[in-house]
Design an enzyme around this catalytic site. Structure first.
Site, PDB file in Angstrom:
ATOM      1  N   ASP A 167       0.694  -1.274   0.190  1.00  0.00           N
ATOM      2  CA  ASP A 167       0.012  -0.066   0.064  1.00  0.00           C
ATOM      3  C   ASP A 167       0.895   1.413   0.038  1.00  0.00           C
ATOM      4  O   ASP A 167       0.583   2.232  -0.756  1.00  0.00           O
ATOM      5  CB  ASP A 167      -0.929  -0.031   1.228  1.00  0.00           C
ATOM      6  CG  ASP A 167      -2.182  -1.014   0.954  1.00  0.00           C
ATOM      7  OD1 ASP A 167      -2.456  -1.357   0.090  1.00  0.00           O
ATOM      8  OD2 ASP A 167      -2.547  -1.369   2.006  1.00  0.00           O
TER       9      ASP A 167
ATOM     10  N   ARG B 156       2.193   4.653  16.614  1.00  0.00           N
ATOM     11  CA  ARG B 156       1.556   5.373  15.911  1.00  0.00           C
ATOM     12  C   ARG B 156       2.105   7.090  16.314  1.00  0.00           C
ATOM     13  O   ARG B 156       2.570   7.864  15.579  1.00  0.00           O
ATOM     14  CB  ARG B 156       0.129   5.343  15.381  1.00  0.00           C
ATOM     15  CG  ARG B 156      -0.227   4.405  14.683  1.00  0.00           C
ATOM     16  CD  ARG B 156       0.461   3.884  13.750  1.00  0.00           C
ATOM     17  NE  ARG B 156      -0.093   2.701  13.047  1.00  0.00           N
ATOM     18  CZ  ARG B 156       0.559   1.781  12.691  1.00  0.00           C
ATOM     19  NH1 ARG B 156       1.792   1.519  13.378  1.00  0.00           N
ATOM     20  NH2 ARG B 156      -0.028   0.661  12.009  1.00  0.00           N
TER      21      ARG B 156
ATOM     22  N   ASP C 201      -5.725   3.007  12.829  1.00  0.00           N
ATOM     23  CA  ASP C 201      -4.458   3.839  12.582  1.00  0.00           C
ATOM     24  C   ASP C 201      -4.693   5.123  11.956  1.00  0.00           C
ATOM     25  O   ASP C 201      -3.968   6.326  12.190  1.00  0.00           O
ATOM     26  CB  ASP C 201      -3.660   2.864  11.882  1.00  0.00           C
ATOM     27  CG  ASP C 201      -3.281   1.701  12.661  1.00  0.00           C
ATOM     28  OD1 ASP C 201      -2.762   2.036  13.880  1.00  0.00           O
ATOM     29  OD2 ASP C 201      -3.095   0.665  12.065  1.00  0.00           O
TER      30      ASP C 201
ATOM     31  N   SER D 278      -2.737  -9.359   7.491  1.00  0.00           N
ATOM     32  CA  SER D 278      -2.210  -7.999   7.571  1.00  0.00           C
ATOM     33  C   SER D 278      -1.563  -8.037   9.028  1.00  0.00           C
ATOM     34  O   SER D 278      -2.021  -8.032  10.206  1.00  0.00           O
ATOM     35  CB  SER D 278      -3.231  -7.013   7.566  1.00  0.00           C
ATOM     36  OG  SER D 278      -2.968  -5.695   8.192  1.00  0.00           O
TER      37      SER D 278
HETATM   38  N1  ARG Z   1      -6.546  -3.455  16.033  1.00  0.00           N
HETATM   39  C1  ARG Z   1      -5.220  -3.010  16.360  1.00  0.00           C
HETATM   40  C2  ARG Z   1      -5.148  -1.602  16.753  1.00  0.00           C
HETATM   41  O1  ARG Z   1      -6.137  -0.920  16.244  1.00  0.00           O
HETATM   42  C3  ARG Z   1      -4.206  -3.470  15.440  1.00  0.00           C
HETATM   43  C4  ARG Z   1      -4.024  -2.498  14.088  1.00  0.00           C
HETATM   44  C5  ARG Z   1      -2.839  -3.274  13.347  1.00  0.00           C
HETATM   45  N2  ARG Z   1      -2.813  -2.594  12.429  1.00  0.00           N
HETATM   46  C6  ARG Z   1      -2.533  -2.850  11.020  1.00  0.00           C
HETATM   47  N3  ARG Z   1      -2.358  -2.017  10.067  1.00  0.00           N
HETATM   48  N4  ARG Z   1      -2.610  -4.024  10.696  1.00  0.00           N
HETATM   49  O2  ARG Z   1      -4.502  -1.060  17.395  1.00  0.00           O
END
Ligand code: ARG
Length: 407
Positions: free
Chosen positions: A14, A98, A127, A178
């Site tokens: 991506d 993040r 995210d 992912s």
């Molecule tokens: N659900 C988790 C969170 O919001 C993990 C997110 C993982 N992100 C990803 N791009 N696979 O913190």
């Protein structure tokens, strides 16, 4: 003047496609920023390879920053102080990285005189919220672009797009999982995991494969809430987290399987492996049982879940989070001592001992042996006055029915 954008770059499909897509569709210049928060890129691919991909996609430059120490000391440490578990379970793996990346995005945007930053998140996750709210808190003047939310391409379209532009990607049209990882753990989504009834497959786990049948014992030391040593050997926090990941992970400890509430209103089944994070929080919370005064401890417990929620929701840089940090930091002054952990494969952790020079545990007060220093006669008056309101109520307004039900 051509608009310049700093993109949070991972090297994946991506963000690689995002570089070229933004150039073509929006006519911008792209600087890629790869932040090392302890993800395992190095084992599968070198940073040099990832950088070459960014440049092949059309980036003017690809900057890499080693932020492992920063992540450990400024982000994981406060999460340990707060025993931070979102919805009582998830130690905020992605949510903690993040804001680290946000900080570097803003820093590089200023260095490169960019007007915007960008991320490769879709519209369905947390995210995007963390990148955008975090950036706005740090640099309200910067625009935040989200190409993957605009392009309307499927994964197969993205692979075709990369091929058309000769971007050397490793991804194929069938992607199974992912995965987002950093030194605090790994978050695994998609594929078979999307069926909440299906048991999680073994294959995506890397940190928690059982490689020992023997129990593992370790003693963790803390100084004012910060983990400082394993079995008496002092380490920097980033190094210590990695060591606990390895030792606890080898016993299969640290897996989570949960259905969580995303900020954007979606329930999502996710699996995680975070042996270090969960072991450190377990040990830290246990030490607090020994050293925190009762009211402080109970109040802190109420605030911990709020802290975790704020961080999960992308509010790392927010006034409430800052205020809670001040309270929590104050509670950590005496969280100094040792905790003994025992891991029994596969996957069981128990705390088997704790000690502290600051312990409020008083043997003389606690013991039922001859060394007892507690004044038993004090209890009589205390209990009488404590229960006086209930006794008066029962006497005036009718005692509760004391007849047990007939069997
Ligand atoms: N659900 C988790 C969170 O919001 C993990 C997110 C993982 N992100 C990803 N791009 N696979 O913190």
């Amino acid at each position: 003047m051509t608009k310049r954008v700093v993109l949070a770059y991972s090297g994946g499909l991506d963000t690689s496609v995002a570089v070229r897509w933004m150039i073509q569709e929006w006519g911008v210049e792209v600087i890629c920023l790869l932040v090392d928060v302890g993800q395992d890129v190095k084992s599968s691919e070198s940073f040099a390879e990832i950088k070459a991909r960014a440049l092949a996609a059309g980036a003017l430059e690809c900057v890499t920053v080693d932020a492992k120490r920063e992540m450990a000391e400024e982000f994981c440490a406060p999460a340990i102080f707060a025993n931070a578990l979102y919805e009582g379970k998830y130690p905020l793996v992605s949510a903690l990285s993040r804001p680290v990346i946000d900080r570097h995005l803003v820093d590089q945007a200023r260095k490169f005189n960019a007007q915007a930053v960008a991320h490769g998140c879709t519209g369905k996750g947390n995210d995007q919220v963390r990148f955008e709210v975090g950036t706005h808190a740090l640099a309200p003047e910067l625009e935040v672009l989200a190409p993957a939310r605009n392009w309307g391409m499927t994964r197969a379209d993205s692979v075709d797009f990369a091929q058309k532009w000769e971007i050397p990607i490793k991804a194929t049209k069938e992607k199974i999982y992912s995965i987002d990882e950093n030194l605090w753990g790994r978050a695994i989504e998609c594929g078979a995991i999307e069926d909440p009834w299906a048991a999680p497959p073994e294959e995506p786990y890397t940190l928690t494969r059982v490689t020992t049948t023997e129990p593992v014992e370790l003693t963790l030391s803390f100084v004012s809430g910060v983990p400082s040593a394993i079995d008496g050997v002092n380490m920097e926090l980033a190094e210590l987290i990695a060591a606990v990941n390895a030792r606890a992970g080898s016993t299969g400890f640290g897996r989570l399987d949960m259905v969580e509430n995303r900020r954007v209103g979606i329930k999502s089944r996710e699996v995680y492996e975070c042996p270090g994070a969960l072991a450190l929080i377990t040990a830290h919370a246990d030490l607090e049982d020994l050293v925190l005064e009762r009211d402080v401890h109970h109040e802190k417990a109420r605030l911990e879940s709020r802290w975790a929620e704020l961080v999960y929701d992308g509010m790392w840089f927010s006034p409430l989070k800052e205020a809670l940090d001040a309270f929590i930091a104050d509670t950590q002054r005496h969280v100094t001592g040792d905790v003994r952990l025992r891991f029994d494969p596969p996957g069981l952790l128990r705390v088997v001992g704790r000690r502290s020079p600051k312990a409020l545990y008083d043997y003389g007060l606690a013991t039922y042996e001859a060394a007892d220093t507690f004044r038993h006669s004090d209890a009589e008056g205390f209990v009488h006055i404590y229960g006086l309101g209930v006794k008066t109520w029962a006497a005036r307004q009718g005692a509760k029915n004391s007849t047990p039900p007939t069997p």
